[in-house]
Design a protein around this motif. Structure first.
Motif, PDB file in Angstrom:
ATOM      1  N   ILE A   1      74.457  16.578  79.940  1.00  0.00           N
ATOM      2  CA  ILE A   1      74.701  16.568  78.398  1.00  0.00           C
ATOM      3  C   ILE A   1      73.624  16.857  77.572  1.00  0.00           C
ATOM      4  O   ILE A   1      73.857  17.765  76.706  1.00  0.00           O
ATOM      5  CB  ILE A   1      75.529  15.367  78.210  1.00  0.00           C
TER       6      ILE A   1
ATOM      7  N   ASP B   1      73.166  20.719  77.600  1.00  0.00           N
ATOM      8  CA  ASP B   1      73.941  21.302  76.827  1.00  0.00           C
ATOM      9  C   ASP B   1      73.731  21.202  75.276  1.00  0.00           C
ATOM     10  O   ASP B   1      73.659  22.106  74.508  1.00  0.00           O
ATOM     11  CB  ASP B   1      75.496  20.601  77.021  1.00  0.00           C
ATOM     12  N   HIS B   2      73.330  19.989  74.887  1.00  0.00           N
ATOM     13  CA  HIS B   2      73.099  19.680  73.570  1.00  0.00           C
ATOM     14  C   HIS B   2      71.527  20.543  73.034  1.00  0.00           C
ATOM     15  O   HIS B   2      71.523  21.231  71.826  1.00  0.00           O
ATOM     16  CB  HIS B   2      72.693  18.267  73.415  1.00  0.00           C
TER      17      HIS B   2
ATOM     18  N   ARG C   1      71.000  23.325  74.261  1.00  0.00           N
ATOM     19  CA  ARG C   1      71.225  24.707  74.165  1.00  0.00           C
ATOM     20  C   ARG C   1      72.022  24.925  72.785  1.00  0.00           C
ATOM     21  O   ARG C   1      71.899  25.751  72.352  1.00  0.00           O
ATOM     22  CB  ARG C   1      72.191  24.955  75.551  1.00  0.00           C
ATOM     23  N   LEU C   2      72.843  23.794  72.584  1.00  0.00           N
ATOM     24  CA  LEU C   2      73.554  24.145  71.281  1.00  0.00           C
ATOM     25  C   LEU C   2      72.436  24.265  69.830  1.00  0.00           C
ATOM     26  O   LEU C   2      72.820  24.962  68.994  1.00  0.00           O
ATOM     27  CB  LEU C   2      74.476  22.898  70.903  1.00  0.00           C
TER      28      LEU C   2
ATOM     29  N   TYR D   1      80.148  28.201  73.351  1.00  0.00           N
ATOM     30  CA  TYR D   1      79.465  27.237  73.866  1.00  0.00           C
ATOM     31  C   TYR D   1      79.765  25.837  73.508  1.00  0.00           C
ATOM     32  O   TYR D   1      80.077  24.990  74.328  1.00  0.00           O
ATOM     33  CB  TYR D   1      77.733  27.517  73.671  1.00  0.00           C
TER      34      TYR D   1
ATOM     35  N   HIS E   1      81.356  23.094  76.163  1.00  0.00           N
ATOM     36  CA  HIS E   1      80.440  21.908  76.204  1.00  0.00           C
ATOM     37  C   HIS E   1      81.564  20.688  75.891  1.00  0.00           C
ATOM     38  O   HIS E   1      81.260  19.707  76.719  1.00  0.00           O
ATOM     39  CB  HIS E   1      79.373  21.830  75.026  1.00  0.00           C
TER      40      HIS E   1
ATOM     41  N   ARG F   1      83.383  20.119  79.057  1.00  0.00           N
ATOM     42  CA  ARG F   1      82.569  19.363  80.237  1.00  0.00           C
ATOM     43  C   ARG F   1      82.470  17.999  79.817  1.00  0.00           C
ATOM     44  O   ARG F   1      82.779  16.978  80.678  1.00  0.00           O
ATOM     45  CB  ARG F   1      81.078  20.002  80.165  1.00  0.00           C
ATOM     46  N   GLU F   2      82.254  17.424  78.669  1.00  0.00           N
ATOM     47  CA  GLU F   2      82.054  15.999  78.181  1.00  0.00           C
ATOM     48  C   GLU F   2      83.600  15.587  78.323  1.00  0.00           C
ATOM     49  O   GLU F   2      83.579  14.443  78.800  1.00  0.00           O
ATOM     50  CB  GLU F   2      81.880  16.256  76.754  1.00  0.00           C
TER      51      GLU F   2
END
Length: 166
Positions: free
Chosen positions: A33, A36-37, A39-40, A70, A74, A77-78
């Motif tokens: 997670i 991902d964050h 990357r965001l 994205y 994301h 996935r969460e």
């Protein structure tokens, strides 16, 4: 001939300071997670800089699409993690995801329709939303998922110990 951005920045084009900056205060404790964050934040910052530098619409359009894709990936996935751990606040969390996705979709539509977008407001909203959502909602969910994982690991170890003692 390149078409200049229809995103109006409301800021000086040479703005050298990053606006979307990852910091340790945003860690949730879940590596996937957190990755991902980060990357965001990177995508949002690149999109912001492209709009400030008045890049052509093709470059900005690619970043807008990447941000939407994205965000959706994301969130999926969460939500899969929450479903797998029977997270009790899944529906509320999913609603927050839906609201942000709609906001990013509106940004995308406005951009595609070549309507000016008040990006200073967009950047402020997105940064505030990401920080709040990560620091409150995601951190709580990641903590719950870690506790469930730890509980399952403990039960598995107990079962293995029981088998060994027989």
């Amino acid at each position: 001939m390149t078409t200049k951005s229809s995103i109006s920045s409301g800021a000086h084009a040479a703005d050298p300071l990053p606006y979307f900056v990852w910091s340790d205060s945003l860690f949730t404790g879940n590596e996937a997670i957190d990755a991902d964050h980060r990357r965001l934040f990177d995508i949002a910052e690149r999109l912001r800089r492209e709009s400030l530098q008045a890049q052509d619409n093709a470059a900005i359009g690619n970043s807008v699409d990447e941000l939407l894709d994205y965000v959706q990936g994301h969130f999926a996935r969460e939500e899969a993690l929450m479903a797998a751990t029977n997270y009790p606040d899944l529906e509320h969390h999913r609603l927050e995801h839906t609201l942000l996705t709609r906001h990013v979709q509106k940004l995308t539509k406005s951009f595609r329709d070549e309507k000016p977008v008040a990006s200073t407001q967009i950047w402020q909203f997105l940064r505030r939303w990401l920080r709040y959502h990560i620091m409150e909602t995601d951190r709580e969910m990641a903590s719950y998922a870690a506790a469930v994982s730890l509980h399952h690991a403990g039960n598995k170890a107990d079962s293995q110990a029981d088998c060994l003692s027989k």
